[in-house]
Design a protein around this motif. Sequence first.
Motif, short mmCIF file in Angstrom:
data_model
loop_
_atom_site.label_atom_id
_atom_site.label_comp_id
_atom_site.label_asym_id
_atom_site.label_seq_id
_atom_site.Cartn_x
_atom_site.Cartn_y
_atom_site.Cartn_z
N GLN A 174 47.66 23.95 36.48
CA GLN A 174 47.14 25.23 36.03
C GLN A 174 45.71 25.36 36.54
N ALA A 175 45.32 26.57 36.84
CA ALA A 175 43.99 26.80 37.39
C ALA A 175 43.44 28.11 36.85
N LEU A 176 42.13 28.15 36.72
CA LEU A 176 41.44 29.33 36.23
C LEU A 176 40.47 29.78 37.32
N TYR A 177 40.60 31.03 37.74
CA TYR A 177 39.73 31.62 38.78
C TYR A 177 38.81 32.62 38.10
N GLY A 178 37.53 32.58 38.43
CA GLY A 178 36.56 33.45 37.76
C GLY A 178 35.78 34.31 38.73
N PHE A 179 35.43 35.50 38.25
CA PHE A 179 34.73 36.49 39.07
C PHE A 179 33.65 37.17 38.23
N ILE A 180 32.57 37.52 38.86
CA ILE A 180 31.43 38.14 38.19
C ILE A 180 31.76 39.56 37.72
N CYS A 181 32.66 40.26 38.42
CA CYS A 181 33.00 41.63 38.02
C CYS A 181 34.52 41.83 37.98
N GLN A 182 34.93 42.80 37.19
CA GLN A 182 36.36 43.08 37.02
C GLN A 182 37.03 43.50 38.31
N GLU A 183 36.33 44.24 39.14
CA GLU A 183 36.93 44.74 40.38
C GLU A 183 37.34 43.59 41.31
#
Length: 87
Positions: free
Chosen positions: A58-67
């Motif tokens: 399992q992996a979690l990817y993160g981004f500073i903005c929703q777009e």
Amino acid sequence: MIVTIEGTLSEAGLLRAIIETGGLGYEVYVPMTTTEKLPAIGKRVKLYTHAVYREDTQALYGFICQEERDFFSLLVEKVSGLALRSA
């Protein structure tokens, strides 16, 4: 589904960050566009996330903005054969 994570940034590398929240440290894979915008270690951060669950990982990817997160999610769902980095 995990859609955001907010907590204290405890580590930051080129393509990953560790966010401490609720007594747990979450490893979050991040693109360089997000890495560049992360706060200093020890500061609070909120990332919009895309979780990937597979039989063996399992992996979690993160981004500073929703777009950015929404674009990534679209790619993952629509492009066949896309290989994602996993833990």
